[in-house]
Design an enzyme around this catalytic site. Sequence first.
Site, PDB file in Angstrom:
ATOM      1  N   LYS A 162     -12.448   7.286 -42.591  1.00 21.53           N
ATOM      2  CA  LYS A 162     -11.500   6.416 -43.284  1.00 21.53           C
ATOM      3  C   LYS A 162     -12.300   5.422 -44.121  1.00 21.53           C
ATOM      4  O   LYS A 162     -12.930   4.510 -43.595  1.00 21.53           O
ATOM      5  CB  LYS A 162     -10.611   5.689 -42.276  1.00 21.53           C
ATOM      6  CG  LYS A 162      -9.567   4.821 -42.937  1.00 21.53           C
ATOM      7  CD  LYS A 162      -8.500   4.440 -41.952  1.00 21.53           C
ATOM      8  CE  LYS A 162      -7.621   3.289 -42.382  1.00 21.53           C
ATOM      9  NZ  LYS A 162      -7.555   2.935 -43.761  1.00 21.53           N
ATOM     10  N   ARG A 192      -2.113   2.209 -55.809  1.00 21.04           N
ATOM     11  CA  ARG A 192      -0.941   2.522 -54.997  1.00 21.04           C
ATOM     12  C   ARG A 192       0.216   1.560 -55.253  1.00 21.04           C
ATOM     13  O   ARG A 192       1.368   1.959 -55.227  1.00 21.04           O
ATOM     14  CB  ARG A 192      -1.308   2.469 -53.512  1.00 21.04           C
ATOM     15  CG  ARG A 192      -0.107   2.818 -52.669  1.00 21.04           C
ATOM     16  CD  ARG A 192      -0.474   3.071 -51.258  1.00 21.04           C
ATOM     17  NE  ARG A 192      -0.912   1.845 -50.612  1.00 21.04           N
ATOM     18  CZ  ARG A 192      -1.465   1.796 -49.417  1.00 21.04           C
ATOM     19  NH1 ARG A 192      -1.662   2.917 -48.766  1.00 21.04           N
ATOM     20  NH2 ARG A 192      -1.832   0.662 -48.884  1.00 21.04           N
ATOM     21  N   CYS A 210     -40.452 -29.374 -41.891  1.00 14.47           N
ATOM     22  CA  CYS A 210     -40.811 -30.635 -41.265  1.00 14.47           C
ATOM     23  C   CYS A 210     -42.330 -30.641 -41.229  1.00 14.47           C
ATOM     24  O   CYS A 210     -42.949 -29.721 -40.706  1.00 14.47           O
ATOM     25  CB  CYS A 210     -40.242 -30.691 -39.850  1.00 14.47           C
ATOM     26  SG  CYS A 210     -40.987 -31.977 -38.858  1.00 14.47           S
ATOM     27  N   SER A 254       1.412   5.006 -46.792  1.00 19.12           N
ATOM     28  CA  SER A 254       0.281   4.545 -45.996  1.00 19.12           C
ATOM     29  C   SER A 254       0.211   5.418 -44.741  1.00 19.12           C
ATOM     30  O   SER A 254       0.912   6.432 -44.652  1.00 19.12           O
ATOM     31  CB  SER A 254       0.524   3.085 -45.637  1.00 19.12           C
ATOM     32  OG  SER A 254      -0.593   2.566 -44.985  1.00 19.12           O
TER      33      SER A 254
END
Length: 684
Positions: A117, A138, A439, A84
């Site tokens: 990312k 992973r 309403c 990581s």
Amino acid sequence: MPTAKKVIARVTELRELIAYHNDRYFGADEPEISDAEFDELVAELRRLESAHPELVVERSVLDAPGAPSATTFAPVAHRLPMTSLDNAMDADELRAWGDRVAKGLPGEAIRYVCELKIDGLALSIRYENGELVLGATRGDGKTGEDVTGNVRTIADVPARLKVRSAPRALEVRGEVYMSKPAFERFRMQKMQENEVRIAEDKKPLAIPANPRNAGAGSLRQKDPAITATRELSLWVYQLGDVDGTPQFASHHETLDYLRALGFPVNPEVRIVDSLDAVLEFCAHWQLHRNDLPYIIDGVVVKVDDLAQRERLGFTAKAPRWAVAVKFPPEERTTLLRDIKVSIGRTGRATPFAELEPVVVAGSTVSMATLHNREQVQLKDVRPGDTVVVRKAGDVIPEVVGPVLAKRPSNSKPWKFPSICPCELRSTLVQAEGEADTRCVELECPNQRDQRIIHFTSRGGMDIEGFGEKTVYKLSDAGVIEDAGDIYSLRAETLIEQGFGEGQTTNLLRSIEVSRTRPLEKLLVALGIKHLGPAAAESLARRFGSLDAIASASVDELAAVDGVGEVIAESAHRWFADKRHKSLVGKLRKGRVQFDNVVVVDAPQTLAGKTIVVTGTLTGFGREEAQRAIKDRGGKSAGSVSAKTFALVVGAEPGAAKVNKAIALGVPQIDEQAFRRLLETGELA
Ligand code: IVH
């Protein structure tokens, strides 16, 4: 508790929380907290561990990038560990990383590659002699799951490499993700399926709360035929284990190579040579993240030179040569305290969520709309649920869905109320074939208040200082019953109602100013169904006064450019209503101008031309620029298309518009050229 004990207790708790949520994230595809919240837990534990080194344990949860993988897929041992990345939560942490890198490479110049990312699922794909042989998740970084069958169904993943002599072995790493539009389609489809289920009295199925969960669930389910229907995409960002590839000196060369082999490599990659430039890249994408059709949660910064990388090496968990700069969260979880309905000026009942206040993307959110009855049913959110909250388009808070794992066992689906929340307690009705519940009582105080709020608002008579609070206060006290009463308000009355002297003077002054608003503003302020600013403007220009419009026939109204049957009918009906006649009477008595029409006789230099303005101009406000274009017969559009005659670019322009103009060859002009264009109709 003494501090030391408190710290130990918190550290223990943090470790448990991190281990638990790690498992939810990597094992079950249904995280209970957002990535950002998880990162905050990790950051807090790191802070405590570094302040209290005696509490550091040998095998920390901080070392494990992921929990052991689920057992439904065959295990795959990664030839090179899939590590990581360390996170930098802000500029200081990025600079601290930069300092460590510089220390590891004394006296050397350093180039950084900045990449987006991507918020998806890490994937390793292996090719042997040019053929795809393996796709693996992973997992825990050492052992992943064999998802080859599913990976083969992803259109972005080449089945064979685009080269004459393929390397013997090539492993690439990247991120599988579901694009925002694909996720929307997927969600829509699931909602439709649930609609059928609800009609058949079956329990609706959970809908993934975000593209990441949807993507992960799609990749990590057993049937490739299902994955094939899920519109997954891929960005490749890293070379893994290789045999027989060319030699590379830098990361960016490997990216070029991967691109040449036919892999999708994200185009937003920048090579820079200072941390300042890295920060600039981060700031840009933090601001523009929502312009992308996929989700990013930060920026990954990598040392470009591969020999330098070699020297920097790895820690137990992550490479020293890269860091993930995380953006602040835009998604949070919080408690849904209750679901209520609000009544709009047309009587529409809109359910909304009352939330335990939570900070999302920089501001506190305690309420969020749930749109309508159907949405609540489809999302199946219930009071007492923990819900995921996000800012849609970065401003409007939205409840994405419930965290089912945290649902209280006694929870029941929410029922739409059948009674209006106002004191008249009139019935709420959902008309046949309509999505909205209304309403139907015109006298409903909620509707009345909303009509007055609309009247005083920016788009209407724009009475400064006369906001919601003022309306509620005066309406609750019975001082105003409709917008007409505003123009007979007196200083004594306002002071009696608790307004200060200064505020009273200001209010009366803004009311006075509003008496001379142009007719089209007055028309919009009246809140006539279907009548928007464009039609109001046409009516004002054609008829010249409110009285002329009020006495026009449906046909006469419908004959006006931009006004059709529907608007004409609606306006005609509005003026015929006796309550509205009384309102118009009060406005007249209150000296509101009924015939303030700005006559423009500017030369029609822009007839037939569409102009788009982006960014801030110094000499024109946004509306002013639009008006200047329209007054000259042109059209002011909100987005660039092939038909756009010119894009006027001010300060801080929208990137999407500028890019589109470049792509379509639409001329871009500055403010000075815009002035000339208005005058002559020509581009310099
Ligand atoms: S490089 C050893 N580049 O973020 C380097 N990762 O928080 C490995 N990710 O595990 C990763 N976009 O799943 C890299 N441009 C990018 C990325 C990226 C997303 C993911 C990846 C990684 C995680 C780390």
